[in-house]
Design a protein around this motif. Structure first.
Motif, short mmCIF file in Angstrom:
data_model
loop_
_atom_site.label_atom_id
_atom_site.label_comp_id
_atom_site.label_asym_id
_atom_site.label_seq_id
_atom_site.Cartn_x
_atom_site.Cartn_y
_atom_site.Cartn_z
N THR A 1 36.73 20.17 20.71
CA THR A 1 37.78 19.89 19.73
C THR A 1 38.69 18.76 20.19
OG1 THR A 1 37.80 22.23 19.11
CG2 THR A 1 39.69 20.93 18.44
N GLN A 2 39.08 18.79 21.46
CA GLN A 2 40.07 17.87 21.99
C GLN A 2 39.49 16.67 22.74
OE1 GLN A 2 43.04 18.45 20.66
NE2 GLN A 2 44.19 18.94 22.47
N GLY A 3 38.28 16.79 23.24
CA GLY A 3 37.75 15.78 24.15
C GLY A 3 37.96 16.26 25.58
N PRO A 4 37.16 15.75 26.51
CA PRO A 4 37.17 16.27 27.89
C PRO A 4 38.40 15.93 28.71
CG PRO A 4 35.67 14.42 27.70
CD PRO A 4 36.15 14.72 26.31
N ASP A 5 39.14 14.87 28.34
CA ASP A 5 40.23 14.42 29.20
C ASP A 5 41.60 14.58 28.58
OD1 ASP A 5 38.32 13.61 31.09
OD2 ASP A 5 38.05 11.70 30.05
N LYS A 6 41.71 15.32 27.52
CA LYS A 6 42.99 15.43 26.81
C LYS A 6 43.77 16.69 27.12
CE LYS A 6 42.20 11.72 24.35
NZ LYS A 6 42.77 10.47 24.78
N VAL A 7 43.20 17.59 27.91
CA VAL A 7 43.82 18.88 28.16
C VAL A 7 43.76 19.22 29.64
CG1 VAL A 7 43.72 21.35 27.62
CG2 VAL A 7 43.07 19.70 25.88
N VAL A 8 44.84 19.78 30.16
CA VAL A 8 44.88 20.29 31.53
C VAL A 8 44.52 21.77 31.47
CG1 VAL A 8 46.37 20.78 33.49
CG2 VAL A 8 46.61 18.61 32.25
N PHE A 9 43.51 22.16 32.23
CA PHE A 9 43.05 23.55 32.26
C PHE A 9 43.42 24.22 33.58
CE2 PHE A 9 40.04 21.66 29.26
CZ PHE A 9 39.93 22.64 28.28
N LEU A 10 43.63 25.53 33.51
CA LEU A 10 43.77 26.36 34.70
C LEU A 10 43.02 27.65 34.43
CD1 LEU A 10 45.10 26.84 37.52
CD2 LEU A 10 46.97 27.97 36.29
N LEU A 11 42.12 28.01 35.33
CA LEU A 11 41.40 29.28 35.22
C LEU A 11 42.26 30.36 35.86
CD1 LEU A 11 38.80 30.80 34.45
CD2 LEU A 11 37.90 30.21 36.72
N VAL A 12 42.46 31.46 35.11
CA VAL A 12 43.32 32.54 35.57
C VAL A 12 42.55 33.85 35.60
CG1 VAL A 12 45.41 33.87 35.08
CG2 VAL A 12 45.39 31.40 34.66
N GLY A 13 42.41 34.41 36.79
CA GLY A 13 41.82 35.73 36.95
C GLY A 13 42.94 36.75 36.92
N HIS A 14 43.03 37.48 35.82
CA HIS A 14 44.17 38.38 35.61
C HIS A 14 43.83 39.82 36.03
CE1 HIS A 14 48.00 39.51 34.08
NE2 HIS A 14 47.53 40.27 33.11
N LYS A 15 44.86 40.60 36.25
CA LYS A 15 44.78 42.00 36.65
C LYS A 15 44.28 42.14 38.10
CE LYS A 15 43.96 43.46 31.89
NZ LYS A 15 43.15 44.29 30.98
N CYS A 16 44.69 41.20 38.95
CA CYS A 16 44.25 41.20 40.35
C CYS A 16 44.81 42.39 41.13
CB CYS A 16 44.59 39.88 41.04
SG CYS A 16 46.35 39.58 41.26
N ASP A 17 45.75 43.13 40.54
CA ASP A 17 46.30 44.31 41.20
C ASP A 17 45.35 45.51 41.13
OD1 ASP A 17 47.07 44.07 38.33
OD2 ASP A 17 47.81 46.11 38.64
N LEU A 18 44.33 45.43 40.28
CA LEU A 18 43.41 46.55 40.11
C LEU A 18 42.30 46.51 41.15
CD1 LEU A 18 43.13 46.57 36.20
CD2 LEU A 18 44.61 47.95 37.67
N SER A 19 41.86 47.67 41.59
CA SER A 19 40.86 47.75 42.66
C SER A 19 39.42 47.74 42.14
CB SER A 19 41.11 48.99 43.51
OG SER A 19 41.00 50.14 42.71
N THR A 20 39.24 47.82 40.84
CA THR A 20 37.89 47.89 40.27
C THR A 20 37.36 46.49 39.92
OG1 THR A 20 38.89 48.31 38.11
CG2 THR A 20 38.16 50.23 39.37
N ARG A 21 37.51 45.58 40.84
CA ARG A 21 37.13 44.17 40.65
C ARG A 21 35.62 44.02 40.43
NH1 ARG A 21 38.96 39.08 42.21
NH2 ARG A 21 40.94 39.93 42.92
N CYS A 22 35.26 43.19 39.45
CA CYS A 22 33.85 42.86 39.17
C CYS A 22 33.54 41.39 39.42
CB CYS A 22 33.50 43.18 37.72
SG CYS A 22 33.66 44.91 37.27
N VAL A 23 34.59 40.59 39.62
CA VAL A 23 34.43 39.14 39.82
C VAL A 23 35.18 38.77 41.09
CG1 VAL A 23 34.82 36.85 38.85
CG2 VAL A 23 34.36 38.77 37.31
N SER A 24 34.48 38.16 42.04
CA SER A 24 35.12 37.78 43.30
C SER A 24 35.93 36.50 43.12
CB SER A 24 34.06 37.56 44.39
OG SER A 24 33.34 36.36 44.14
N SER A 25 36.92 36.34 43.99
CA SER A 25 37.73 35.12 43.97
C SER A 25 36.87 33.90 44.22
CB SER A 25 38.83 35.19 45.04
OG SER A 25 39.71 36.24 44.77
#
Length: 183
Positions: free
Chosen positions: A114-138
């Protein structure tokens, strides 16, 4: 802090599957209240809007327009219309929900197409890191973020872990891209 006297207004969206905690992250950031005392928020219908004025380290005042988008497929046509004019996107997944992580590339591609590859700043956020039932590693999330050309951070609205830092990181990256003429 009032929005009057702000030099810029940055539109930032939170995108990700339903139930990953986008609303909790935003409420924690805007109000400063941890989510421990708050019941689970109702699912977002379409898009909800929040705002916050911020003083950046360089002295620049900005108004953040923060868009909380519904993660359900049935609202995609509505949320896509809000991608235009976005300068920042937090791609949010739940570290205890593998499927939400696996959908991140599709969310990213939707914005880029929609925007083009260079028009937006992205940040990936892994939420709920306080929970112990993690399925995705850092490490796995860091690798995905690197492959998509963005940073990665883990957060928890419940414990208020890295919430301000996530928003401040994307805001600072937007400011830097603006100063360099990239946006």
């Amino acid at each position: 802090m009032e929005a009057a006297g702000c030099s810029y207004q940055f539109r930032i969206a939170l995108l990700g599957d339903a139930g990953v905690g986008k609303t909790s992250l935003l409420r924690c950031y805007v109000t400063g209240a941890q989510g421990a005392a708050e019941p689970d928020p109702e699912p977002t219908v379409g898009v909800e809007f929040y705002s916050r004025a911020l003083q950046l380290p360089a002295g620049l005042r900005v108004k953040l327009q923060l868009w909380d988008t519904a993660g359900q497929e049935c609202f995609r046509c509505i949320t896509r219309s809000f991608y235009r004019n976005m300068v920042g996107v937090l791609l949010v997944f739940d570290v205890t929900n593998r499927e939400s992580f696996e959908h991140i590339q599709a969310w990213h591609q939707e914005v880029v197409s929609t925007q083009g590859p260079d028009k937006v700043v992205f940040l990936l956020v892994g939420h709920k890191c306080d929970l112990s039932t993690r399925c995705v590693s850092s490490q796995e999330a860091e690798e995905l973020a690197a492959s998509l050309g963005m940073g990665f951070m883990e957060t928890s609205a419940k414990s208020n872990c890295n919430v301000d830092l996530a928003f401040n990181t994307v805001t600072s990256a937007i400011e830097q891209a603006l100063q360099q003429g990239d946006i």
